[in-house]
Design a protein around this motif. Sequence first.
Motif, short mmCIF file in Angstrom:
data_model
loop_
_atom_site.label_atom_id
_atom_site.label_comp_id
_atom_site.label_asym_id
_atom_site.label_seq_id
_atom_site.Cartn_x
_atom_site.Cartn_y
_atom_site.Cartn_z
N LYS A 1 9.81 -3.23 2.75
CA LYS A 1 8.62 -2.86 3.50
C LYS A 1 7.65 -2.14 2.57
N LEU A 2 6.37 -2.19 2.89
CA LEU A 2 5.37 -1.50 2.08
C LEU A 2 4.62 -0.51 2.96
N TYR A 3 4.82 0.77 2.71
CA TYR A 3 4.12 1.83 3.44
C TYR A 3 2.71 1.94 2.85
N ALA A 4 1.70 1.92 3.71
CA ALA A 4 0.32 1.93 3.24
C ALA A 4 -0.58 2.62 4.24
N LEU A 5 -1.70 3.15 3.75
CA LEU A 5 -2.64 3.89 4.58
C LEU A 5 -3.15 3.04 5.74
N ALA A 6 -3.09 3.60 6.93
CA ALA A 6 -3.57 2.91 8.13
C ALA A 6 -5.00 2.42 7.91
N GLY A 7 -5.21 1.13 8.15
CA GLY A 7 -6.55 0.55 8.05
C GLY A 7 -7.01 0.23 6.65
N GLY A 8 -6.19 0.52 5.63
CA GLY A 8 -6.61 0.33 4.25
C GLY A 8 -6.32 -1.06 3.71
N ALA A 9 -6.86 -1.32 2.51
CA ALA A 9 -6.70 -2.64 1.88
C ALA A 9 -5.25 -2.96 1.56
#
Length: 252
Positions: free
Chosen positions: A141-149
């Motif tokens: 899984k890849l955790y990433a900023l909500a709404g980000g690229a």
Amino acid sequence: MLTVDLNCDLGEGFGPYRLGEDEALMPYLSSVNIACGFHAGDPALMRQTVAAALAHGLAIGAHPGLPDRQGFGRRNMAISPQEAYDLVLYQVGALQAFVQAAGARLQHVKPHGALYNMAARDPGLARAIAQAVQDLDPRLKLYALAGGALLHEARALGLTGVSEVFVDRGYGADGQLLPRGTPGALLDSEAAAVAQLLSLVREQGVRTPDGHWVALEAQTVCLHGDGPHALSFTRSCAAALKQAGIGCRAPA
């Protein structure tokens, strides 16, 4: 039952130097992001942090950063997408080796600091990071900023992109984190952090310092482990979730 993942960035010392109270934080978390040696961490600390996380039954993620120990990986660097791919693949592979040697499986990847924020804004960097994760193990899984690229590129590539929000950071009206050093960027009030946590989890959004409402998909919530109030914030947030009837669980 409503549930959310509570994650924390750990293993961010090196050599004889330690940062934060890693093991004291672990009972309140469901997943951890372990530094991989560039912005912080070293082989011995990586091994020790993996062992402690497994003893607490936590999901383990790799936390690759920019090669900038002096700046703790929080200073922007001009890197190409190929360089982003290479440094993520290198660091995640190192942490994955320690996890596998301990008889477990790496669950996720979460970039650190400036790399994380740069990828939230730059689709080219985001695509390179997501590609590195997929090429290593498409189950990650890849955790990433909500709404980000980065979240967008991860999902476009077919990875499980987990939308991350922050309990102790302020947001701008564009949904991006306010840069450190600007007013409202860091929440130093325990009550404010708990209120923001409950707003993010129950209402899927947050109020900015200037009063704007920003909708944010909150699948995992980050609690920074390096702040002076990290342990008390984490205890209070975990207690608030329990009192609200919200479960704490890593993404399936």
